[in-house]
Scaffold this motif. Structure first.
Motif, mmCIF file in Angstrom:
data_model
loop_
_atom_site.group_PDB
_atom_site.id
_atom_site.type_symbol
_atom_site.label_atom_id
_atom_site.label_comp_id
_atom_site.label_asym_id
_atom_site.label_seq_id
_atom_site.Cartn_x
_atom_site.Cartn_y
_atom_site.Cartn_z
ATOM 1 N N ILE A 103 -6.781 -2.381 -16.916
ATOM 2 C CA ILE A 103 -6.765 -3.439 -17.923
ATOM 3 C C ILE A 103 -5.305 -3.803 -18.139
ATOM 4 O O ILE A 103 -4.483 -2.937 -18.443
ATOM 5 N N SER A 104 -4.969 -5.063 -17.962
ATOM 6 C CA SER A 104 -3.584 -5.486 -18.166
ATOM 7 C C SER A 104 -3.478 -6.286 -19.464
ATOM 8 O O SER A 104 -4.469 -6.827 -19.968
ATOM 9 N N TYR A 105 -2.267 -6.366 -19.979
ATOM 10 C CA TYR A 105 -2.052 -7.035 -21.256
ATOM 11 C C TYR A 105 -0.602 -7.473 -21.350
ATOM 12 O O TYR A 105 0.256 -7.022 -20.589
ATOM 13 N N HIS A 106 -0.319 -8.324 -22.334
ATOM 14 C CA HIS A 106 0.954 -9.036 -22.390
ATOM 15 C C HIS A 106 1.316 -9.146 -23.870
ATOM 16 O O HIS A 106 0.779 -10.002 -24.564
ATOM 17 N N TRP A 107 2.150 -8.260 -24.382
ATOM 18 C CA TRP A 107 2.435 -8.231 -25.823
ATOM 19 C C TRP A 107 3.302 -9.429 -26.227
ATOM 20 O O TRP A 107 4.514 -9.365 -26.219
#
Length: 380
Positions: free
Chosen positions: A151-155
């Motif tokens: 799971i990737s994410y971008h703060w």
């Protein structure tokens, strides 16, 4: 055989041998990293319908990344921060994930990653963030049951920063960014004023709560660095974890030192985060040698920190031959993906651009491995 790109010498080591990026890093043959496709180039109506998957496969991509929506069905755009409630952000549809994985497997492909949005980092209250974390834990379980491994994410405390557009070549246009001269007087964005201490406090809560669950379900959580990195402290009210790009990423992976706390490293963002875009090779090596990278996003720029223009992969200042050499020699076994390609009115979905980028990346992989065989005296 075309002339090989010159290696960028490291500040830490001495004379380089043939094909080396670092003098103390031995050249090897590495076929273990593979090409992926994602939500940037959806040819059909959904990312895993036949038309989309055939597009990926035609151009050599067998690993797929999608973005998360309420039903995980028709998702095309870039996930952005939101003030939406926890209820509006999920839960993800586990059955839809399984169907999408089945779509991929029928074509000998793999749905490997889901990109979630960044609502957690800008939620105003601890209660909202806690409820969001509980929802994410269940989403991690659903990913695991569907065979999704990341799971990737971008703060994003502030939106991705772009404030100019230019013609690249052949009438294609792309975005860029120059730090405004009056940036100190710009008002805060939707997150308000958030100190560096508060930012890191939220990240620490996230990592210490989520990584044990990710480990349990064998799903790697993969941070995509904020775009662009290296913005000045206090820009639009916040100081990002990567105001000092390299040290910020080191701090992030060290906060919970676990293989499931990893990065979707973007070499385009890395290039934007240094005055010399190729200075990112040091931090890339640091992360790769510690198994902290699940994906590498590849796009090129002209320029560097706080002043750059995005361009086609083959025409910018980032030396992607050396980056691919580094992936080769560190034994990288993850995914490489094209990212942020130019647009043209004749190509509204940028499928021509992404097809070109895929071919370029496959050529880089083959080129560095053929080079390694020559250096090692192996038969081509």
């Amino acid at each position: 055989m075309p002339a090989l790109a010159a290696a960028q010498p490291s500040r830490r080591v001495g004379r380089l041998g043939p094909g080396q990026v670092f003098a103390d890093l031995k050249v090897r043959v590495n076929e273990g990293f593979n090409l992926g496709g994602d939500y940037h180039s959806v040819a059909g109506d959904a990312p895993t319908d036949r038309k989309s998957l055939e597009f990926f496969k035609r151009y050599g991509a067998n690993l797929v990344t999608i973005t998360a929506s309420r039903n995980l069905a028709q998702v095309v755009g870039q996930p952005v921060p939101s003030e939406r409630s926890v209820e509006e952000l999920g839960p993800w549809d586990g059955d839809a994930l399984k169907r999408m994985q089945d779509d991929c497997r029928k074509m000998d492909m793999v749905l490997e990653c889901v990109r979630m949005d960044s609502a957690f980092i800008i939620m105003k209250t601890n209660d909202d963030r806690r409820r969001w974390l509980d929802r994410l834990k269940d989403n991690i379980r659903k990913c695991s049951e569907a065979g999704v491994t990341s799971i990737s994410y971008h703060w994003c405390m502030i939106p991705q920063q772009r404030n100019k557009r230019a013609v690249v070549r052949g009438g294609a246009t792309h975005n860029g960014f120059t730090l405004p001269a009056n940036w100190r007087t710009l008002p805060p964005d939707y997150a308000g004023v958030v100190s560096l201490e508060e930012y890191w406090a939220r990240i620490e809560i996230f990592l210490k709560d989520i990584i044990p669950v990710a480990r349990q379900y064998k799903v790697r959580m993969s941070l995509h660095p904020f775009d662009p990195g290296g913005l000045p402290a206090g820009y639009l009210g916040v100081t990002n974890y990567d105001a000092d790009f390299a040290n910020g990423l080191k701090r992030y992976v060290a906060m919970v030192d676990d293989p499931h706390n990893a990065l979707s490293y973007c070499a385009g963002v890395g290039g934007e985060s240094f005055k010399n875009p190729n200075d990112q090779l040091e931090i890339m090596r640091y992360l790769l040698e510690r198994n902290k990278v699940t994906q590498v996003h590849m796009r090129n720029i002209i320029g560097g920190q706080n002043d750059f223009q995005e361009v086609f992969l083959d025409m910018g200042d980032i030396n992607y031959y050396n980056i691919t050499r580094l992936l080769r020699d560190t034994g990288y076994a993850g995914t490489i993906l094209p990212d942020h390609n130019p647009r043209h009115p004749d190509d509204p979905k940028s499928l021509q651009s992404y097809g070109f980028a895929n071919g370029y990346l496959l050529g880089l992989k083959r080129g560095v491995n053929e080079e390694a065989k020559l250096i090692l005296g192996q038969a081509a």
